[in-house]
Motif scaffolding. Sequence first.
Motif, PDB file in Angstrom:
ATOM      1  N   THR A 272       0.825  -1.207   0.000  1.00 20.30           N
ATOM      2  CA  THR A 272       0.000   0.000   0.000  1.00 20.30           C
ATOM      3  C   THR A 272       0.859   1.257   0.000  1.00 20.30           C
ATOM      4  O   THR A 272       0.592   2.216  -0.735  1.00 20.30           O
ATOM      5  CB  THR A 272      -0.925  -0.007   1.232  1.00 20.30           C
ATOM      6  N   ASN A 273       1.902   1.247   0.829  1.00 20.53           N
ATOM      7  CA  ASN A 273       2.800   2.402   0.866  1.00 20.53           C
ATOM      8  C   ASN A 273       3.511   2.596  -0.471  1.00 20.53           C
ATOM      9  O   ASN A 273       3.667   3.725  -0.955  1.00 20.53           O
ATOM     10  CB  ASN A 273       3.829   2.223   1.983  1.00 20.53           C
ATOM     11  N   ALA A 274       3.948   1.464  -1.058  1.00 19.86           N
ATOM     12  CA  ALA A 274       4.612   1.560  -2.357  1.00 19.86           C
ATOM     13  C   ALA A 274       3.653   2.078  -3.423  1.00 19.86           C
ATOM     14  O   ALA A 274       4.030   2.894  -4.279  1.00 19.86           O
ATOM     15  CB  ALA A 274       5.170   0.192  -2.756  1.00 19.86           C
ATOM     16  N   GLN A 275       2.387   1.621  -3.361  1.00 17.77           N
ATOM     17  CA  GLN A 275       1.401   2.095  -4.331  1.00 17.77           C
ATOM     18  C   GLN A 275       1.125   3.587  -4.142  1.00 17.77           C
ATOM     19  O   GLN A 275       0.963   4.319  -5.122  1.00 17.77           O
ATOM     20  CB  GLN A 275       0.119   1.285  -4.188  1.00 17.77           C
ATOM     21  N   GLU A 276       1.088   4.022  -2.895  1.00 21.31           N
ATOM     22  CA  GLU A 276       0.892   5.458  -2.648  1.00 21.31           C
ATOM     23  C   GLU A 276       2.061   6.266  -3.209  1.00 21.31           C
ATOM     24  O   GLU A 276       1.852   7.333  -3.810  1.00 21.31           O
ATOM     25  CB  GLU A 276       0.751   5.700  -1.149  1.00 21.31           C
ATOM     26  N   ARG A 277       3.286   5.750  -3.013  1.00 21.43           N
ATOM     27  CA  ARG A 277       4.443   6.452  -3.595  1.00 21.43           C
ATOM     28  C   ARG A 277       4.356   6.468  -5.114  1.00 21.43           C
ATOM     29  O   ARG A 277       4.666   7.479  -5.762  1.00 21.43           O
ATOM     30  CB  ARG A 277       5.746   5.796  -3.152  1.00 21.43           C
ATOM     31  N   PHE A 278       3.928   5.336  -5.683  1.00 22.06           N
ATOM     32  CA  PHE A 278       3.793   5.272  -7.139  1.00 22.06           C
ATOM     33  C   PHE A 278       2.761   6.278  -7.637  1.00 22.06           C
ATOM     34  O   PHE A 278       2.994   7.001  -8.622  1.00 22.06           O
ATOM     35  CB  PHE A 278       3.405   3.845  -7.537  1.00 22.06           C
ATOM     36  N   ILE A 279       1.614   6.350  -6.958  1.00 25.84           N
ATOM     37  CA  ILE A 279       0.573   7.299  -7.369  1.00 25.84           C
ATOM     38  C   ILE A 279       1.059   8.733  -7.210  1.00 25.84           C
ATOM     39  O   ILE A 279       0.773   9.607  -8.039  1.00 25.84           O
ATOM     40  CB  ILE A 279      -0.709   7.040  -6.565  1.00 25.84           C
ATOM     41  N   ASN A 280       1.812   8.992  -6.140  1.00 20.60           N
ATOM     42  CA  ASN A 280       2.361  10.339  -5.954  1.00 20.60           C
ATOM     43  C   ASN A 280       3.337  10.694  -7.077  1.00 20.60           C
ATOM     44  O   ASN A 280       3.340  11.834  -7.569  1.00 20.60           O
ATOM     45  CB  ASN A 280       3.061  10.431  -4.600  1.00 20.60           C
ATOM     46  N   HIS A 281       4.164   9.721  -7.470  1.00 19.46           N
ATOM     47  CA  HIS A 281       5.068   9.962  -8.605  1.00 19.46           C
ATOM     48  C   HIS A 281       4.262  10.245  -9.871  1.00 19.46           C
ATOM     49  O   HIS A 281       4.637  11.137 -10.664  1.00 19.46           O
ATOM     50  CB  HIS A 281       5.986   8.751  -8.822  1.00 19.46           C
ATOM     51  N   ALA A 282       3.193   9.455 -10.071  1.00 22.40           N
ATOM     52  CA  ALA A 282       2.370   9.657 -11.262  1.00 22.40           C
ATOM     53  C   ALA A 282       1.712  11.043 -11.246  1.00 22.40           C
ATOM     54  O   ALA A 282       1.664  11.735 -12.269  1.00 22.40           O
ATOM     55  CB  ALA A 282       1.314   8.554 -11.350  1.00 22.40           C
ATOM     56  N   LYS A 283       1.212  11.442 -10.083  1.00 22.22           N
ATOM     57  CA  LYS A 283       0.599  12.770  -9.983  1.00 22.22           C
ATOM     58  C   LYS A 283       1.643  13.872 -10.212  1.00 22.22           C
ATOM     59  O   LYS A 283       1.343  14.906 -10.832  1.00 22.22           O
ATOM     60  CB  LYS A 283      -0.057  12.939  -8.620  1.00 22.22           C
ATOM     61  N   TYR A 284       2.851  13.642  -9.710  1.00 19.58           N
ATOM     62  CA  TYR A 284       3.901  14.631  -9.942  1.00 19.58           C
ATOM     63  C   TYR A 284       4.216  14.731 -11.437  1.00 19.58           C
ATOM     64  O   TYR A 284       4.371  15.837 -11.988  1.00 19.58           O
ATOM     65  CB  TYR A 284       5.153  14.245  -9.161  1.00 19.58           C
TER      66      TYR A 284
ATOM     67  N   LYS B 194       6.173  -3.591  -9.263  1.00 21.89           N
ATOM     68  CA  LYS B 194       6.122  -3.363  -7.822  1.00 21.89           C
ATOM     69  C   LYS B 194       7.509  -3.414  -7.196  1.00 21.89           C
ATOM     70  O   LYS B 194       7.799  -2.667  -6.254  1.00 21.89           O
ATOM     71  CB  LYS B 194       5.210  -4.390  -7.162  1.00 21.89           C
ATOM     72  N   ALA B 195       8.357  -4.307  -7.733  1.00 24.81           N
ATOM     73  CA  ALA B 195       9.702  -4.452  -7.161  1.00 24.81           C
ATOM     74  C   ALA B 195      10.494  -3.159  -7.273  1.00 24.81           C
ATOM     75  O   ALA B 195      11.403  -2.914  -6.470  1.00 24.81           O
ATOM     76  CB  ALA B 195      10.442  -5.597  -7.849  1.00 24.81           C
ATOM     77  N   ALA B 196      10.161  -2.312  -8.287  1.00 28.86           N
ATOM     78  CA  ALA B 196      10.897  -1.058  -8.449  1.00 28.86           C
ATOM     79  C   ALA B 196      10.589  -0.067  -7.345  1.00 28.86           C
ATOM     80  O   ALA B 196      11.367   0.863  -7.103  1.00 28.86           O
ATOM     81  CB  ALA B 196      10.587  -0.449  -9.814  1.00 28.86           C
ATOM     82  N   LEU B 197       9.435  -0.244  -6.677  1.00 27.28           N
ATOM     83  CA  LEU B 197       9.046   0.666  -5.596  1.00 27.28           C
ATOM     84  C   LEU B 197       9.457   0.143  -4.224  1.00 27.28           C
ATOM     85  O   LEU B 197       9.288   0.850  -3.227  1.00 27.28           O
ATOM     86  CB  LEU B 197       7.529   0.890  -5.613  1.00 27.28           C
ATOM     87  N   TYR B 198       9.965  -1.101  -4.175  1.00 28.21           N
ATOM     88  CA  TYR B 198      10.354  -1.677  -2.890  1.00 28.21           C
ATOM     89  C   TYR B 198      11.822  -1.391  -2.605  1.00 28.21           C
ATOM     90  O   TYR B 198      12.662  -1.402  -3.513  1.00 28.21           O
ATOM     91  CB  TYR B 198      10.143  -3.191  -2.875  1.00 28.21           C
ATOM     92  N   THR B 199      12.115  -1.166  -1.329  1.00 28.65           N
ATOM     93  CA  THR B 199      13.503  -1.070  -0.904  1.00 28.65           C
ATOM     94  C   THR B 199      13.989  -2.462  -0.487  1.00 28.65           C
ATOM     95  O   THR B 199      13.207  -3.418  -0.381  1.00 28.65           O
ATOM     96  CB  THR B 199      13.649  -0.096   0.271  1.00 28.65           C
ATOM     97  N   GLU B 200      15.279  -2.568  -0.246  1.00 30.50           N
ATOM     98  CA  GLU B 200      15.819  -3.864   0.187  1.00 30.50           C
ATOM     99  C   GLU B 200      15.239  -4.276   1.536  1.00 30.50           C
ATOM    100  O   GLU B 200      14.983  -5.455   1.784  1.00 30.50           O
ATOM    101  CB  GLU B 200      17.349  -3.769   0.273  1.00 30.50           C
ATOM    102  N   PHE B 201      14.996  -3.291   2.389  1.00 33.23           N
ATOM    103  CA  PHE B 201      14.417  -3.596   3.691  1.00 33.23           C
ATOM    104  C   PHE B 201      12.981  -4.074   3.540  1.00 33.23           C
ATOM    105  O   PHE B 201      12.525  -4.940   4.301  1.00 33.23           O
ATOM    106  CB  PHE B 201      14.469  -2.354   4.582  1.00 33.23           C
TER     107      PHE B 201
END
Length: 618
Positions: free
Chosen positions: A40-52, A322-329
């Motif tokens: 969910t957090n990654a999707q929110e970051r993705f949507i924020n990038h898209a909106k930007y 999705k893997a592109a939005l995930y960190t190693e942690f």
Amino acid sequence: MQAVLRDAFSVNRFSFWTGALVSTLVGSALYVMTQRSIETNAQERFINHAKYAQSVINVRIKSYTDLLRATGSLIHSTDILSHRKLHEYVLGLDLANNFPAVDSINFALYVTDDRRQPFLSDLREEMGGHIHAAAPLDIVPPGQRDAYLIISYIEPDQSGPGHYGIDLMANRYFSKQLAESRDNGTVYASGTPILALSGPNDTHLGMRMPIYYFGTKPDTVAARRAAYVGSLGIAFSVPKLLYGVMDEIPVKGLRMTLFDIGPGLDVHGHETAGTPRTLFDSHGTSKNPMPPLADGDTRMFSTTLPLDFNGRTWKTTYSAPKAALYTEFDTYYPKLMMAFGFLGSILLYALVHTLTSSRRAALALAREMTSELRESQTKLQLSHQKLRRLADHAYQIKELERKRIAREIHDDLGQSLLALRIEAELLAGRTKGTHSHLHKRARATLMQIDTTIKSVRQIINDLRPTVLDLGLSAAVEWQVNQFQRRTGIQCDIQDDHGEIALPDHCATAFFRILQESLTNIVRHANATRVKVELRLNGGWLSLTVRDNGCGLPPGGRNKYGSFGLVGIEERIVILGGTCAVFSEPDGGTTVMVSAPVIGSPDRPLPAPIEHGSGSSVI
């Protein structure tokens, strides 16, 4: 007890597998929840990038619109426009650096058919040194029409003959749109690719705005048509525009697809009637300009956002792995939470099992201790009953012995003293007139004998008053009168039943209780008034002794070496009765005893109950 503890804390197979199953479920739930939270957090970051990205596209389109309006203001502010003036202006804009996606700025003049030839002559003469062509410059497409909108200026300069002389009004679709733009005075964006510049996945679009004569401010449709000079437009590359936006988005594998869903023409010149047309696809190639979208792919994030292109509706679809939005942690965090949930649940289950086992063990121990305590209590109660029976037996023996001694003293010593007194009386009578000295000695002896008789009589009453043979009521009255005469304390007796037929041991017990109560009053109460009540009610005889003394001090009943009240209690309990002591500081003390005496069965021996200072009840 060891067996109880071992059974309570044992771990069987059911409890072990239950703990393992619960821990696995908790760990799995934490894994799923954490995975969903990270997604969910990654999707929110993705949507924020898209909106930007969408906002950047809006800003750039607005900058191109501002460029078009600024150039239109330049043309509108001059009465004579030359190629040199427009060239210098565009050269100063530095399109390659400031507007890299803009291909060119062009101006098309509105020419009526009667001015066609003079216009072509002037255009050929002015562009003769710039265009090298085998045939003279002419209007494209050829043919005679009422009016023309001919491209006459292009910046940067184009040396090819195919760019000048194009009649934009020759196309009926464009002609209609340009006429609406002229009549409304608004920027027009057709959304149709420029065929001369576009290719597979390389779309070039244009924007145009109407230009009116210098010094005019037309505010009606007729005035705008009369003041219409031509149309100014820019052509820009959609890939250059969007690739520049994608460079600012830090997401690997980002895919951007731009669609135009407004009315327009396709590459074949057919109207699309609102069908979405792909203007750009970052994953497209010249061989495959429109690869299928990753709809329904659970490994991808995807979102579609609307975009306004000068009145036209665009939509942009963004997708990324999705893997592109995930960190190693983020990759290891769900597994860590699953391990934490499993281990934490195991420990918590062990703690709960231990607490439950402890409670079960405590209950088992409590039941066992309660059973032992009840057995001990039963044994103690039996022991108390035996002790009370022994005390009752001792009291009976003691009273019988006193009675026997009192009778022997009365029968033997009393008779002897009486005979001796008679002899002394005779001796005194005979020596009264003849031997004065002997008479005096005889009278002294007679007085000594009387004193001895009184002492013997007192000893007999102390051992067992003979008045008890007359009944309890007479004995109580006699004892109270003796007490009042001896101490001077005023006493009242209340006895409404007359003589009561009682067993000897019962009457003796009540009499002794009265004696002990009166003795306690003399020793401790400092009273001036005593009231004694004797009542018979429903087969129960009650004796109440009340004084107006100082009352019992706190802890007075448990004073070491004090057995008065204890003796009263034991005597009445032996009879199966009850004893109550009421005391208030400076309010006197009341001793009330009751026992079944007539037609009542034997009662169990109740345990004494003692209250604290103030009021005490037994």
